[in-house]
Design an enzyme around this catalytic site. Structure first.
Site, PDB file in Angstrom:
ATOM      1  N   HIS A   1       3.247   3.298  -8.789  1.00  0.00           N
ATOM      2  CA  HIS A   1       3.182   1.879  -9.068  1.00  0.00           C
ATOM      3  C   HIS A   1       4.638   1.330  -9.641  1.00  0.00           C
ATOM      4  O   HIS A   1       4.706   0.190  -9.345  1.00  0.00           O
ATOM      5  CB  HIS A   1       1.819   1.613  -9.920  1.00  0.00           C
ATOM      6  CG  HIS A   1       0.686   1.934  -9.188  1.00  0.00           C
ATOM      7  ND1 HIS A   1       0.303   1.433  -8.047  1.00  0.00           N
ATOM      8  CD2 HIS A   1      -0.515   3.082  -9.540  1.00  0.00           C
ATOM      9  CE1 HIS A   1      -0.943   1.993  -7.720  1.00  0.00           C
ATOM     10  NE2 HIS A   1      -1.065   2.893  -8.735  1.00  0.00           N
TER      11      HIS A   1
ATOM     12  N   LEU B   1      10.698 -20.762  -3.495  1.00  0.00           N
ATOM     13  CA  LEU B   1       9.594 -20.093  -3.124  1.00  0.00           C
ATOM     14  C   LEU B   1       8.320 -20.023  -3.914  1.00  0.00           C
ATOM     15  O   LEU B   1       8.579 -19.781  -5.210  1.00  0.00           O
ATOM     16  CB  LEU B   1      10.241 -18.479  -2.739  1.00  0.00           C
ATOM     17  CG  LEU B   1       9.374 -17.679  -2.418  1.00  0.00           C
ATOM     18  CD1 LEU B   1       8.859 -17.457  -1.259  1.00  0.00           C
ATOM     19  CD2 LEU B   1      10.093 -16.010  -2.653  1.00  0.00           C
TER      20      LEU B   1
ATOM     21  N   ASP C   1       0.880  -1.235   0.029  1.00  0.00           N
ATOM     22  CA  ASP C   1       0.023   0.038  -0.013  1.00  0.00           C
ATOM     23  C   ASP C   1       0.839   1.287   0.090  1.00  0.00           C
ATOM     24  O   ASP C   1       1.934   1.290   0.697  1.00  0.00           O
ATOM     25  CB  ASP C   1      -0.991   0.057   1.167  1.00  0.00           C
ATOM     26  CG  ASP C   1      -1.968   1.114   1.109  1.00  0.00           C
ATOM     27  OD1 ASP C   1      -2.473   1.268   0.052  1.00  0.00           O
ATOM     28  OD2 ASP C   1      -2.403   1.669   2.279  1.00  0.00           O
TER      29      ASP C   1
END
Length: 242
Positions: free
Chosen positions: A36, A131, A19
């Site tokens: 972004h 991962l 965020d």
């Protein structure tokens, strides 16, 4: 190992609510879309940090079902940005042994070009085991539960047959373990419809940095906080007899 972190107590699964991109850009007088774009490096550095720690699952909130309400130019940028990010980074992630997965609704709202890149990234990395990087894209926690219930009803389950295990088995990624730790950036104290079913007993850590400023060191500090907590799952900590 990282100083101050017990390698035996590293969380298996960490979630991140990424965020503050727009607010990061605004503080520099930049368009929100620049925030972004700046968040890409934060994501990559967090992935490297997760690999440093030996975390097995990392789930990031990339685009929510509510994000469609944002200005159309920002939504369009995010669609193109996420498509480009997959093209730019999938080979690097594949070389690191990262398996890329997606959760969320793959419906008509998501451009077909983006869906193709998602499918390609998943296919390229499907055999990797170091991962699992799960991107919650066109995702909402309530939508996931609704979709699970719809599947259960469609399969003809009787009410008496529905329990926690049945619902969990019909979520977007049933094999994904519940997050041990969830981190939210930007100083906000909300989970914003992220993994609502799975967060029942997750430890939450809120940090003040906007997502573009987040780095692996912040992940390490969050893990240290996590390791200092007592997870009781509704019970009480066993007391030692004297």
């Amino acid at each position: 190992m990282i100083e101050g972190i017990d390698p035996a107590k590293v969380p298996r699964h960490v979630g991140c609510v990424m965020d503050g991109n727009g607010r990061w850009a605004e503080q520099f007088g930049l368009p929100r879309t620049e925030g972004h774009a700046a968040g890409e490096q934060a994501l990559l550095d967090t992935v490297y940090g997760a690999l440093d720690l030996g975390i097995s699952w990392l789930t990031v909130y990339a685009f929510s079902t509510e994000n469609w309400r944002r200005p159309s130019d920002e939504v369009r940028f995010l669609m193109n940005f996420n498509r480009g990010l997959l093209r730019r980074r999938r080979d690097e992630l594949n070389d690191l042994g990262v398996r890329i997965r997606f959760i969320g609704r793959r419906n008509w709202r998501v451009p077909r070009s983006v869906l193709r890149e998602m499918d390609s990234a998943e296919a390229l990395t499907k055999e990797n085991t170091t991962l699992t990087l799960t991107m919650a894209f066109n995702y909402g926690g309530r939508a996931e539960i609704v979709d699970a219930v719809r599947d259960i009803v469609a399969q003809g389950y009787r009410p008496s047959q529905v329990n926690d295990s049945v619902i969990s088995a019909h979520l977007y990624q049933p094999e994904m373990p519940d997050p041990d730790l969830v981190i939210r950036t930007s100083g906000e104290y909300r989970i914003s419809n992220f993994l609502l079913w799975q967060l029942a007993y997750s430890e939450l850590v809120f940090v003040d940095e906007y997502w573009p400023d987040f780095r692996r060191e912040h992940l390490f500090e969050a893990v240290k906080l996590y390791q200092g907590r007592s997870r009781r799952y509704g019970g009480v900590k066993e007391q030692r007899s004297r």
